[in-house]
Structure formats: C-alpha cells, structure tokens
Design an enzyme around this catalytic site. Sequence first.
Site, PDB file in Angstrom:
ATOM      1  N   ASP A  67       0.811  -1.213   0.000  1.00 41.19           N
ATOM      2  CA  ASP A  67       0.000   0.000   0.000  1.00 41.19           C
ATOM      3  C   ASP A  67       0.852   1.274   0.000  1.00 41.19           C
ATOM      4  O   ASP A  67       2.069   1.230   0.179  1.00 41.19           O
ATOM      5  CB  ASP A  67      -0.962   0.005   1.195  1.00 41.19           C
ATOM      6  CG  ASP A  67      -0.343  -0.605   2.449  1.00 41.19           C
ATOM      7  OD1 ASP A  67       0.892  -0.545   2.587  1.00 41.19           O
ATOM      8  OD2 ASP A  67      -1.083  -1.144   3.280  1.00 41.19           O
ATOM      9  N   ASN A 135      -7.570  -3.139  14.312  1.00 40.20           N
ATOM     10  CA  ASN A 135      -8.942  -3.472  13.912  1.00 40.20           C
ATOM     11  C   ASN A 135      -8.990  -4.664  12.945  1.00 40.20           C
ATOM     12  O   ASN A 135     -10.010  -4.926  12.335  1.00 40.20           O
ATOM     13  CB  ASN A 135      -9.618  -2.244  13.261  1.00 40.20           C
ATOM     14  CG  ASN A 135      -8.902  -1.790  11.995  1.00 40.20           C
ATOM     15  OD1 ASN A 135      -7.908  -2.386  11.579  1.00 40.20           O
ATOM     16  ND2 ASN A 135      -9.408  -0.732  11.371  1.00 40.20           N
ATOM     17  N   HIS A 137      -7.256  -5.035  10.161  1.00 39.77           N
ATOM     18  CA  HIS A 137      -7.000  -4.796   8.728  1.00 39.77           C
ATOM     19  C   HIS A 137      -5.700  -5.476   8.292  1.00 39.77           C
ATOM     20  O   HIS A 137      -4.770  -5.638   9.079  1.00 39.77           O
ATOM     21  CB  HIS A 137      -7.020  -3.301   8.363  1.00 39.77           C
ATOM     22  CG  HIS A 137      -5.859  -2.483   8.800  1.00 39.77           C
ATOM     23  ND1 HIS A 137      -5.964  -1.148   9.123  1.00 39.77           N
ATOM     24  CD2 HIS A 137      -4.542  -2.771   8.953  1.00 39.77           C
ATOM     25  CE1 HIS A 137      -4.780  -0.670   9.445  1.00 39.77           C
ATOM     26  NE2 HIS A 137      -3.888  -1.637   9.355  1.00 39.77           N
ATOM     27  N   GLU A 142      -9.846  -2.154   5.422  1.00 43.01           N
ATOM     28  CA  GLU A 142     -10.485  -1.891   6.710  1.00 43.01           C
ATOM     29  C   GLU A 142     -11.738  -2.764   6.869  1.00 43.01           C
ATOM     30  O   GLU A 142     -12.222  -3.350   5.880  1.00 43.01           O
ATOM     31  CB  GLU A 142     -10.861  -0.400   6.786  1.00 43.01           C
ATOM     32  CG  GLU A 142      -9.681   0.563   6.612  1.00 43.01           C
ATOM     33  CD  GLU A 142      -8.780   0.678   7.854  1.00 43.01           C
ATOM     34  OE1 GLU A 142      -8.620  -0.310   8.594  1.00 43.01           O
ATOM     35  OE2 GLU A 142      -8.231   1.776   8.068  1.00 43.01           O
TER      36      GLU A 142
HETATM   37  C1  F6R Z   1       1.465  -1.674   6.065  1.00 46.78           C
HETATM   38  C2  F6R Z   1       0.127  -2.263   6.134  1.00 46.78           C
HETATM   39  C3  F6R Z   1      -0.653  -2.272   7.405  1.00 46.78           C
HETATM   40  C4  F6R Z   1       0.213  -2.506   8.647  1.00 46.78           C
HETATM   41  C5  F6R Z   1      -0.656  -2.437   9.904  1.00 46.78           C
HETATM   42  C6  F6R Z   1       0.176  -2.582  11.156  1.00 46.78           C
HETATM   43  O1  F6R Z   1       1.993  -1.775   4.766  1.00 46.78           O
HETATM   44  O2  F6R Z   1      -0.355  -2.704   5.148  1.00 46.78           O
HETATM   45  O3  F6R Z   1      -1.625  -3.284   7.334  1.00 46.78           O
HETATM   46  O4  F6R Z   1       0.834  -3.736   8.554  1.00 46.78           O
HETATM   47  O5  F6R Z   1      -1.335  -1.230   9.964  1.00 46.78           O
HETATM   48  O6  F6R Z   1       1.021  -1.481  11.296  1.00 46.78           O
HETATM   49  P1  F6R Z   1       2.211  -1.482  12.358  1.00 46.78           P
HETATM   50  O7  F6R Z   1       3.159  -2.534  11.922  1.00 46.78           O
HETATM   51  O8  F6R Z   1       2.817  -0.120  12.258  1.00 46.78           O
HETATM   52  O9  F6R Z   1       1.599  -1.781  13.679  1.00 46.78           O
END
Ligand code: F6R
Length: 240
Positions: A67, A135, A137, A142
């Site tokens: 992303d 959450n 994701h 989401e």
């Molecule tokens: C990042 C992504 C997100 C993160 C998630 C956890 O490329 O796709 O799904 O993996 O938000 O973020 P952290 O690792 O910062 O807790």
Amino acid sequence: MNKIIVKSEEEGGIVAGDILLDLIKSTSKPVLGLATGSTPISTYKYLIKKSNDESIDWSNVTTFNLDEYIGLGPEHKKSYRYFMNEELFNHININKDNTFVPDGHTKTNEEASKYDDLISSKGGIDLQVLGIGTNGHIGFNEPGTSFDSVTSIVDLTSETIEANARFFDNKNDVPKKAISMGLKSIMNARKIVLLAFGKQKAEAIKNLFNLKPSLDWPCTILNNHNDVTVIVDEDAASLL
Ligand code: F6R
C-alpha cells in the site's frame, strides 16, 4: 494456520527473515510481497545484516508493496516508498526497477487495479509479508472490505489514522486515503507470513484464530488460505 510464538520482536524478525531468505535462495526469480509500518522493521534489519554478512544476491528478486498513502509521492519522507528505500532497499543489492509500491498519485480505481495486472505479469507473489491493524485490517483493507476486493483507493478508518499518527508530526498530517492491494490480491499469494507484536494486537490475533471469515475482521479471510504462518510475540498471543 501455522502459529509460531516468539519471545521478542527481534526473534520474530529472524524467523520471518529466514523464511524469506530460504525462498530467495531456492527460487530463480522470487516475487515478494512486502509491508511497511513498525512490525516488519526487525525482519528488514535481519535481512540487511544477513545479506551483507553472507553476500546474498537480491538482483533477481522482485517486490510488491501492499500500500501507499494517497497524495504522498516517492520523495515524501512519510511515503511508504521512502520507508522501503530507507528500511531495506538502499541496503541490499536489489535492482530498484524491480521494486514496486502502489502510486500515491493514483486517481481512479481503474488505474489502481493495474497493480494486480503488474503482479500477475511477474508470475504472482510467492510470499506475502503482512502486519495487522488493531482493527484486523491487512494491507489497508479496513473492516467491511469485500473479500473480492482488488487493488483500489480506500478510506482509512479513524482507528487507523489514530494508530498511524505516531509516524507523523501531527495527527492532521495523516492522509485519509490510501491505495491498497485488495483482500483478493493478498489471497492470491502462494504463501503468507503475518507478524504481530504487542498487546495492542492481541484482540485482532484472537479473532484471526477464533472467528469464521467475517467482513468485520478482514484478517479472518486468511483462514481460507492454505499456507499461512502467523508469527506473534507473547503479548500479541496473550488472548489466545
Ligand atoms: C502496512 C500495512 C498495514 C500494517 C498495519 C500494522 O503496509 O499494510 O496493514 O501492517 O497497519 O502497522 P504497524 O506494523 O505499524 O503496527
């Protein structure tokens, strides 16, 4: 799903890094799916060290990131392209032309979905690395995202904006939209490794293992995949 409980983030990075290195060493043209955020940093640190110590060759490796924030170009210090260059690509002998991050200046979903075509043209993803949101994701898919979703422009929830504010000087600077590989795009990977560290991930990890696939917790779609390894520390595993 295969579950590995580790003592620390550092150990998690070693376990995940070794899975990636095995693939790189055993495949002529490996295609990796990569994540950003804090979770994969220990993996990238380990990969850099091992690659330098053992002269591991990344010149045949192709990568696709999950992303990017909408509105942030590659030169923006908070963009995921910038993150990947800093945290991994600048320190290994990968050809940057073989590293793909969705374009933060994408305007339409038609344009966004070309990312899936690009992945297919490279033979599909051999191994996808994932973190997980509080959450549930994965990527920036989401709660409520269709299980059939492909790469598209998505709205970030207030929970995600709040969680990611720590990377920005000001919460208001966190973009409200991102371009993300869809759940279907992620499920097309032949193998998936999901990492989660810390108490704040415990509820999502509990639901990942205990709920049937449900749109409310996007991560639960992984129960429909036949090759998923989940690497968690004791805090993230504390509600299992
Ligand atoms: C990042 C992504 C997100 C993160 C998630 C956890 O490329 O796709 O799904 O993996 O938000 O973020 P952290 O690792 O910062 O807790």
